[in-house]
Write an enzyme that holds these catalytic residues in place. Sequence first.
Site, short mmCIF file in Angstrom:
data_model
loop_
_atom_site.label_atom_id
_atom_site.label_comp_id
_atom_site.label_asym_id
_atom_site.label_seq_id
_atom_site.Cartn_x
_atom_site.Cartn_y
_atom_site.Cartn_z
N LEU A 192 0.85 -1.18 0.00
CA LEU A 192 0.00 0.00 0.00
C LEU A 192 0.90 1.24 0.00
O LEU A 192 1.67 1.46 0.93
CB LEU A 192 -0.91 0.01 1.23
N ILE A 904 1.52 12.42 -61.11
CA ILE A 904 0.96 12.26 -62.45
C ILE A 904 -0.55 12.04 -62.30
O ILE A 904 -0.99 11.15 -61.58
CB ILE A 904 1.60 11.08 -63.18
N HIS A 921 6.49 23.77 -67.86
CA HIS A 921 7.58 22.82 -68.06
C HIS A 921 8.86 23.61 -68.35
O HIS A 921 8.84 24.59 -69.12
CB HIS A 921 7.27 21.89 -69.23
N LYS A 983 13.83 29.34 -63.89
CA LYS A 983 12.84 29.57 -62.84
C LYS A 983 12.39 31.03 -62.82
O LYS A 983 11.22 31.34 -62.65
CB LYS A 983 13.40 29.18 -61.47
#
Length: 1015
Positions: A192, A904, A921, A983
Amino acid sequence: MAEKVLVVGGGGREHALAWKLAQSEQIQQVLVAPGNAGTANCGKISNSEVSVSNHTILAQFCKDHHVGLVVVGPEVPLAAGIVDDLTAAGVQCFGPSAKAAQLEASKSFSKAFMERHGIPTARYGSFTDVEEACKYIRTADFPALVVKASGLAAGKGVIVAKDQDEACQAVMDIMKDRAFGSAGDTVVVEELLEGEEVSCLCFSDGSSVSPMPPAQDHKRLQDGDLGPNTGGMGAYCPTPQVSQELLQQIKETVLQKTVDGMKEEGAPYVGVLYAGLMLTKQGIKVLEFNCRFGDPECQVLLPLLKSDLYEVILNTMNGKLASSAPVWHQDSSAVTVVMASEGYPGSYKKGVQIKGLSQVQDSGVQVFHAGTALKDGGVVSSGGRVLTVTAVRSSLEAALQAANQGVAAVGFPGAVYRRDIGHRAIAHLNQQRGLTYKDSGVDIAAGNKLVDMIKPLAKATSRAGCNAELGGFAGLFDLKAAGFVDPILVSGTDGVGTKLKIAQACGQHGGLGQDLVAMCVNDVLAQGAEPLFFLDYFSCGRLDVDVAASVVGGIAKACEMAGCALLGGETAEMPGVYAAGEYDLAGFCVGAVERGALLPRLGDITEGDMLIGVASSGVHSNGFSLVRKVLERASLSYNSPAPFGKAGQTVGEVLLTPTKIYSRLLLPILRSGAVKAYAHITGGGLLENIPRVLPPELAVDFDASRWSFPAVFSWLHKEGGLSEEEMARTFNCGLGAVLVVSPLDAQKVLRQIQAQEEAWIVGSLAHKQPGAEPVVVRNLKHSLLTAGPACIGEVAVEQNGGGHGDSSKPQKRTRVGVLISGTGTNLQALIEQAKRPSSSAEIVVVISNRPGVQGLKRASLAGIQTRVVDHKLYGSRAEFDSTIDRVLEEFSVELVCLAGFMRILTGTFVKKWNGKLLNIHPSLLPSFKGVNAQKQALQAGVRVAGCTVHFVAEEVDAGAIIVQEAVPVLGGDTEESLSDRIKEAEHGAFPAAMELVASGAVRLAEDGHIMWKAN
């Protein structure tokens, strides 16, 4: 595809699990088997009659009904191997395996396991013989007074005896009288322990653990912890008795050790691990383990979980806890009070009618059903523990009061419940203690947490000259490393004025960061200086870490936009100085310019020089005290539909449009030598700012008919009854910056700016006559009155090279959805294009197949809705595409742009969106299709590369071409250098193509070719 989830169980814990799972945007439906009255047809949640004990039937049901995840609430199915069986059948199931669930299913196993792995627990003995157990109780040199049935006993198989006789009687009851059936074949007799009992739960992915806030259950039936033991009469969370340091100790010495031990023994523990602990004077001791959420602990833990529970479960099952730990609400407490049937835990009556539940929900208290059922259109009791009433408030006392008020409002005759849930914690909090800095209102821990949150944001702003590491006493900047030879330092400081009040009222704080940076950076540009680094000052009465992080996160993002480093700052928490929820901001920017390039060039400025105005985004950050006064006169709130701006926007949303930052746009032009002076149109408007950069003998002649006015200015002029002079002296009136150039250079500079931003030749310089005004704005009133009805927003579109079109007919913008997978640099270019008043496109949603990517943050900063559709969660491309399609339809998207979307798409999807689906692309198609386009170009030896925007067709990179931009291949080009220049070209080509299609100038004909609109 939105997920279907099945929750196994029918108690309050399972209602809480279903309730929290249903909050996930990724979940379509939550089934609960068998469920209860609270889970019957409640929004996304409904009950199912499928058998959960027959795992074969359950697995087939899940497959037939497209259930993607099963979440198990109670312990019995886990011990019976439900996770093992469903997993073997190909159905995802959250919870530990049967072998791992032994930690709860067998207390004998659990105690031996803790002994083997050095996990602190009470001294014990395990017995299958009554006499031996009683002999142990009477001869142990410690109070061996806790008797436990080793098996599962629904949380009731523990007897804490007063003396040895009572302990021996408990052994007899369990083993001979079979009080808990076969669960008592073996008993465990324990020491206990004395101390405070707490429940510490965690998520475990088999290797890592992520602790939940500590909670405390109340097992005894009556107030003051009197009466018989029960399954639990209430709980609260978090427990103030467990400090952060102690919780870390529990994590290391108990939770992590347990998970490591199970892994070592060949039973990896995946699921929720519950450790019942006693805080003794000798330290932490484990009382027991459970292999699932506790009940009622679950009902206080889940309301405090800030993260999406569905995502947390997936991260746990996929071994990602270490990198994606759940987030919890801070500075809140939760209390749940169990309402039990009269007679519980003994015999009790069922079918008692329950009333008043909807009124309780309306009071901001959540009722989780346990032993309830539907009968004749009403709710009746069907078990011992019937309801759990949960409240979340800022303090434990307030949460307990709210929960008790909720209980009192429920019409449940004879209900038994406690009124003192959390009494130990309240006593602990009320103990006399010395004052701390936090008692005075300054929370150092919150400040440190904020610094930790913003360190990576600041780090991301590092640039040549400094690394933007926070934490030192001062920041360093190396001018030589930044490329300066003979520099002059330029400094600027500013705030955002009472625009703060609007942001605080609307709870939208992120955009203020851009306002603050813009106000300072745009000022140093006036000397021709490049902004190098930025410092911020955030002051408040009480630090709200989330709000401060939102503001500073916006500052960091804006520093990236401006090209300067966030080098440091100050967060000042000053109790009593600011009202609740208020804060103030100040910024400080340092730039540098080579001595020979300093602006303004006063000696070169002459009569006849032209003025080029660069468009503002709206009010920017000046004049908001007057704006607020006009709103007050017009009886408009910030939540009102805006009588200016885009359709569907609120007043607050339009007014909080961030200030434009001009450094990246204008620095190359300022350095070219063609600009003689630059003026930031800030406080003082058109009348007071331009003279600051001019020789005193020259005056400004503006023609307001030459530029476009954002509709907000027309509305302010009309609604406020503002004079022309008041408008011109207070507001930028649509011009954020003005450049002074010679007539010979004017068209060249104008074209350079117009490549990225709206700009106009807005006036010229003249000789100032004695006594004349330094600035004259002609046609201002006429332009304000004819800028178009304010309610339709900024609708003027230049066609065929001039004019504002028919301003009485609003242009309908095409609704655009953008699909991304990563950083979103092309997305940013599309966002900037769509922001222009003349744009025909409105980006309404950004969808990513990967969570947490930079592109989602870009969209959020721009105020665009975002969605994550994680491809890893779908069994096929068709399911994934179908979900994407549904999200696009949800937002009524008319045009889709693929901006770095790395999946895709199926032929079905492409056919449906034929003529409405654009991709970019990095080559001049049809050359160099597919991946590694730059490498192919270099290998082929071509002298010109570039990018192509095209309609998407079923064949990869084969659709009709809309826009192409050429990029020369230089002699020393590498893949990286060529890619960087392509880019840059993409950032011009993609917005141009989006505009062509959105405006209807270009469309895809039935034969698959491009068709141009006449004129």
